[in-house]
Design an enzyme around this catalytic site. Structure first.
Site, PDB file in Angstrom:
ATOM      1  N   TYR A 155     -19.388  23.878  12.207  1.00 32.79           N
ATOM      2  CA  TYR A 155     -17.984  23.362  12.218  1.00 32.79           C
ATOM      3  C   TYR A 155     -17.329  24.172  13.343  1.00 32.79           C
ATOM      4  O   TYR A 155     -17.233  25.364  13.414  1.00 32.79           O
ATOM      5  CB  TYR A 155     -17.055  23.663  11.084  1.00 32.79           C
ATOM      6  N   HIS A 203      -3.208  23.545  19.769  1.00 31.69           N
ATOM      7  CA  HIS A 203      -2.822  24.268  18.628  1.00 31.69           C
ATOM      8  C   HIS A 203      -1.641  25.292  18.876  1.00 31.69           C
ATOM      9  O   HIS A 203      -0.760  25.636  17.949  1.00 31.69           O
ATOM     10  CB  HIS A 203      -4.026  25.062  17.981  1.00 31.69           C
ATOM     11  N   ASN A 257      -8.474  30.992  13.741  1.00 30.98           N
ATOM     12  CA  ASN A 257      -8.757  30.568  12.510  1.00 30.98           C
ATOM     13  C   ASN A 257      -8.518  32.036  11.441  1.00 30.98           C
ATOM     14  O   ASN A 257      -8.188  33.214  12.111  1.00 30.98           O
ATOM     15  CB  ASN A 257      -9.944  30.489  12.362  1.00 30.98           C
ATOM     16  N   ARG A 275      22.404  50.585 -16.258  1.00 30.81           N
ATOM     17  CA  ARG A 275      21.534  51.001 -16.964  1.00 30.81           C
ATOM     18  C   ARG A 275      20.134  50.554 -16.851  1.00 30.81           C
ATOM     19  O   ARG A 275      18.920  51.096 -17.259  1.00 30.81           O
ATOM     20  CB  ARG A 275      21.888  50.957 -18.249  1.00 30.81           C
TER      21      ARG A 275
END
Length: 545
Positions: free
Chosen positions: A52, A82, A191, A277
């Site tokens: 890939y 991208h 990536n 408190r």
């Protein structure tokens, strides 16, 4: 001092140190692992092993085969397509953190980039020549790293020595050449989870500092509002098993030791309001979340988060094309940290409201000068309330946003980087809220009617505030004072507590291994330990002052 990426992965504190300006270096072992992984990619290409993003398209185009002659073009085009970020650029620290985390990921030796690519990133980082990275536009991690990687090939923009330069011009100024990317390098550069891990490291560092400030500012408010020190009794707190609660309780006892104000009001109330408190419980819970988030982040930095991952040997290279780039665990951790910090800030605003409200404070209305012409801190509390509301909106979990991208190929999204970005925003908002409380608490000391000394520690903290801003008399815009106080909190640690307590991980481990019936015994032993530690802390404080 340089942070060295050696045979061990960087931890979150080291990434935060690089973000703050420390240089980054690659050890010989790390460089050898990067180079060895590149050999694996070359073998995958040579043998035509289907992988890939190496010899296929990406996303929904993962079944489209890319020939060897087109693989350089694929890598370059991945960066171009991208780089889709929008909005204002990230800050210097945020960009440095992401770059450090990216180099850390490559140094695992399973990405397959050439050593020259890692060296280019390190050179840009150490020169302070930082890519311009738009903050928004990513559901995971892609756009931020694409904008960073563009500069390596001579595209995009950088900020260098106060100027905005084109990537190619910036490289020339540094004596560097634009890179021509090889197979897989474009995908490796965008990536994995460096975006969220880098930003998360920064969020952790800022949150840790904020929690330190929150404790001591809460101590100032507690003293001004004449709380009952029994709320921080070591024996009582030890009955609830929480390292964070134990630590905060000890910090509160130390900060308030030898307070004449509190000594004068012992026993006047049975119980204080919850915002006073429950400081150990709320701040302690946030510290427990901080510790858990640090564990998640360190695991993430130690993990290989590429897709695909290259492994094996040159004789038998292997490709793992799975989902390690999905940052579900760190997205959930960032959502959790954001909620924890938002809660700490919300309680700070409640203490602030009590300081300015004459119905409960025992102080002049709104900490203002007498007469009707001064409003004092009346409207500053509005600002804090607004920021609390903004944090509440931001604290909605990004990890549940979901969405579908890439033609149904990516049909589950964790939004890890957006989760880290909003955590950073919440930490900043919380810092501004605590800064307003800090100013109000200092003002309250100036207006106290009890003629008794402050605790030595809170007195030193009051003096630190007064060295930066004088008592407020409606004689100047209060926003300027708020800005100074915020920078004090954001940029510096609070004065160190004398003999500060330390979390006891052994107690935590023991408690996890015991059943509910045994917890009372653990708590009893812890109470004895904590009581002794508290006495030692008070003795140390008295000796220090």
């Amino acid at each position: 001092m340089a942070v060295i990426r050696s045979n061990r992965p960087l931890d979150w504190a080291q990434v935060a140190a690089v973000a703050a300006g420390e240089p980054l270096e690659l050890s010989a072992e790390a460089r050898a692992r990067i180079a060895a992984a590149r050999v694996l990619v070359e073998q995958i290409v040579e043998r035509g092993i289907r992988a890939y993003g190496v010899n296929t398209g990406v996303g929904a185009l993962c079944d489209v085969i890319v020939s060897p002659s087109e693989q350089h073009t694929l890598s370059r085009n991945i960066l171009m397509s991208h780089a889709v970020g929008v909005g204002a650029p990230l800050g210097v620290a945020e960009t440095r953190a992401i770059m450090a985390a990216a180099v850390n990921n490559f140094a695992h030796g399973h990405s397959g980039i050439r050593l020259e690519v890692a060296d280019q990133l390190v050179a840009l980082l150490n020169a302070g020549c930082l890519p311009e990275v738009p903050a928004f536009g990513s559901v995971g991690y892609l756009s931020h790293m694409a904008h960073i990687a563009l500069v390596c090939i001579g595209e995009g923009y950088v900020r260098y020595r106060g100027e905005r330069l084109k990537g190619r011009d910036a490289l020339r100024m540094l004596g560097l050449e634009p890179l021509v990317l090889g197979a897989k390098e474009g995908l490796s550069l965008v990536n994995g989870t460096p975006c969220v891990t880098g930003l998360a490291a920064l969020a952790l560092a800022r949150a840790e500092r904020l929690l330190d400030w929150s404790d001591v500012v809460a101590a100032m408010s507690f003293e001004n509002l004449r709380g009952q020190l029994a709320a921080f009794d070591a024996d009582s707190l030890a009955l609830r098993i929480s390292p964070g609660l134990s630590l905060v309780g000890e910090r509160m006892r130390t900060a308030l030791a030898d307070s004449g104000i509190l000594a004068a009001v012992v026993g006047q109330r049975t119980q204080d309001p919850l915002s006073l408190r429950t400081v150990p419980h709320v701040h302690g819970a946030a510290r427990d979340v901080l510790a858990a988030t640090a564990d998640v982040l360190n695991r993430e930095l130690a993990s290989i988060t590429d897709n695909p991952i290259v492994a094996g040997t040159p004789e038998a290279p292997r490709v793992y094309s799975q989902a390690h780039a999905v940052g579900a665990s760190i997205a959930l951790a960032m959502d959790s940290l954001a909620t924890a910090i938002a809660q700490v800030a919300a309680m700070a605003e409640r203490r602030l409201d009590r300081l300015v409200n004459p119905l409960v404070s025992g102080l002049p209305a709104f900490l203002a000068e007498p007469g009707g012409t001064c409003s004092g801190f009346m409207i500053a509390q509005y600002t804090a309330a607004s920021l609390v509301a903004q944090n509440r909106r931001l604290a909605m979990p990004a990890s549940l946003d979901g969405g579908i991208t890439s033609g149904l190929q990516e049909d589950h999204l964790c939004h890890a980087t957006p989760a880290a970005l909003k955590a950073l925003e919440i930490v900043d908002n919380a810092g501004r809220i605590v800064a307003i409380e800090l100013l109000a608490a200092a003002q309250a000391y100036d207006l106290q009617s009890i003629e008794a000394p402050r605790a030595p520690y809170t007195d030193a903290l009051w003096q630190r505030v007064r060295s930066a801003v004088p008592t407020y008399r409606d004689d100047r815009p209060l926003a300027d004072d708020m800005s100074i106080a915020f920078r004090m909190i954001a940029d510096d640690a609070p004065p160190p507590l004398p003999n500060p307590g330390k979390m006891r991980p052994a107690l935590t481990s023991a408690a996890r291994q015991l059943g509910v019936a045994d917890l009372a015994n653990v708590a009893g032993r812890a109470a004895a330990e904590n009581a002794g530690a508290g006495r030692a802390a008070n003795d140390g404080l008295a000796a220090a002052v």
